[in-house]
Design a protein around this motif. Sequence first.
Motif, PDB file in Angstrom:
ATOM      1  N   ILE A  36       0.840  -1.198   0.000  1.00 12.14           N
ATOM      2  CA  ILE A  36       0.000   0.000   0.000  1.00 12.14           C
ATOM      3  C   ILE A  36       0.879   1.253   0.000  1.00 12.14           C
ATOM      4  CG2 ILE A  36      -1.617   1.364   1.403  1.00 12.14           C
ATOM      5  CD1 ILE A  36      -2.851  -1.377   2.265  1.00 12.14           C
ATOM      6  N   LEU A  37       1.928   1.253   0.829  1.00 13.61           N
ATOM      7  CA  LEU A  37       2.842   2.399   0.855  1.00 13.61           C
ATOM      8  C   LEU A  37       3.500   2.582  -0.510  1.00 13.61           C
ATOM      9  CD1 LEU A  37       4.365   4.707   2.231  1.00 13.61           C
ATOM     10  CD2 LEU A  37       6.042   3.018   3.019  1.00 13.61           C
ATOM     11  N   GLN A  42       3.877   6.000  -5.336  1.00 14.51           N
ATOM     12  CA  GLN A  42       3.754   6.164  -6.783  1.00 14.51           C
ATOM     13  C   GLN A  42       2.619   7.123  -7.131  1.00 14.51           C
ATOM     14  OE1 GLN A  42       3.386   2.002  -7.718  1.00 14.51           O
ATOM     15  NE2 GLN A  42       5.574   1.794  -8.166  1.00 14.51           N
ATOM     16  N   HIS A  43       1.601   7.192  -6.282  1.00 13.94           N
ATOM     17  CA  HIS A  43       0.465   8.075  -6.536  1.00 13.94           C
ATOM     18  C   HIS A  43       0.720   9.509  -6.057  1.00 13.94           C
ATOM     19  CE1 HIS A  43      -3.700   9.260  -7.131  1.00 13.94           C
ATOM     20  NE2 HIS A  43      -3.675   9.788  -5.924  1.00 13.94           N
ATOM     21  N   ARG A  48       5.588  13.014   0.469  1.00 12.84           N
ATOM     22  CA  ARG A  48       4.253  13.601   0.608  1.00 12.84           C
ATOM     23  C   ARG A  48       3.500  12.879   1.724  1.00 12.84           C
ATOM     24  NH1 ARG A  48       6.571  17.361  -1.735  1.00 12.84           N
ATOM     25  NH2 ARG A  48       6.295  17.687  -3.949  1.00 12.84           N
ATOM     26  N   TRP A  49       4.117  12.887   2.918  1.00 13.80           N
ATOM     27  CA  TRP A  49       3.622  12.105   4.041  1.00 13.80           C
ATOM     28  C   TRP A  49       2.227  12.527   4.491  1.00 13.80           C
ATOM     29  CZ3 TRP A  49       6.941   8.937   2.756  1.00 13.80           C
ATOM     30  CH2 TRP A  49       8.314   9.191   2.694  1.00 13.80           C
ATOM     31  N   LEU A  53      -1.021  10.187   4.691  1.00 14.91           N
ATOM     32  CA  LEU A  53      -1.765   9.980   5.937  1.00 14.91           C
ATOM     33  C   LEU A  53      -3.220  10.427   5.795  1.00 14.91           C
ATOM     34  CD1 LEU A  53       0.841  11.043   8.638  1.00 14.91           C
ATOM     35  CD2 LEU A  53       0.111   8.728   8.037  1.00 14.91           C
ATOM     36  N   ASP A  54      -3.445  11.570   5.119  1.00 13.72           N
ATOM     37  CA  ASP A  54      -4.807  12.085   4.948  1.00 13.72           C
ATOM     38  C   ASP A  54      -5.665  11.168   4.078  1.00 13.72           C
ATOM     39  OD1 ASP A  54      -4.306  14.264   6.548  1.00 13.72           O
ATOM     40  OD2 ASP A  54      -4.041  15.677   4.886  1.00 13.72           O
ATOM     41  N   SER A  55      -5.024  10.353   3.234  1.00 14.47           N
ATOM     42  CA  SER A  55      -5.780   9.445   2.371  1.00 14.47           C
ATOM     43  C   SER A  55      -6.344   8.252   3.149  1.00 14.47           C
ATOM     44  CB  SER A  55      -4.898   8.942   1.225  1.00 14.47           C
ATOM     45  OG  SER A  55      -3.931   8.030   1.720  1.00 14.47           O
TER      46      SER A  55
END
Length: 134
Positions: A36-37, A42-43, A48-49, A53-55
């Motif tokens: 997942i990470l 890649q996304h 862009r931590w 995290l917000d996702s």
Amino acid sequence: MADASGAGYKGPRLGDAASLWNFTTAPGWTTSETLILQHALQHFGVGRWVQILDSDVLPGKTIQQLNGQTQRLLGKQSLAAYTGLKLDIDKIRGDNQAMKDVERKNGLVINSGPNPTAEMRKKWQGGAKAQEKM
């Protein structure tokens, strides 16, 4: 019971960070969390931590855990060259593992020279962008 400065006392002493005594939680990474990470990097891009995290794709993880696992995924301690880039993680790790005549710490390529300047980081990012296009 011994006091905080006496022998036989187990635990942090005045001025010690709690993390030195492993009182902070740091759960391990499962294979699915690592994948997942990898997809999140890649996304959203490396570094862009907050967006990751917000996702809510990795609930319970901290920025420090994301950073540390990304270092392991890429095989490099400094992520400065990859900040903001959306990379093929496996390719970059393979390239970093294949590097010869570099200093390594815990299997990660490390920068053993002077602290990087803004110009050095810009040059590294240009190299990483070019490497990704190959």
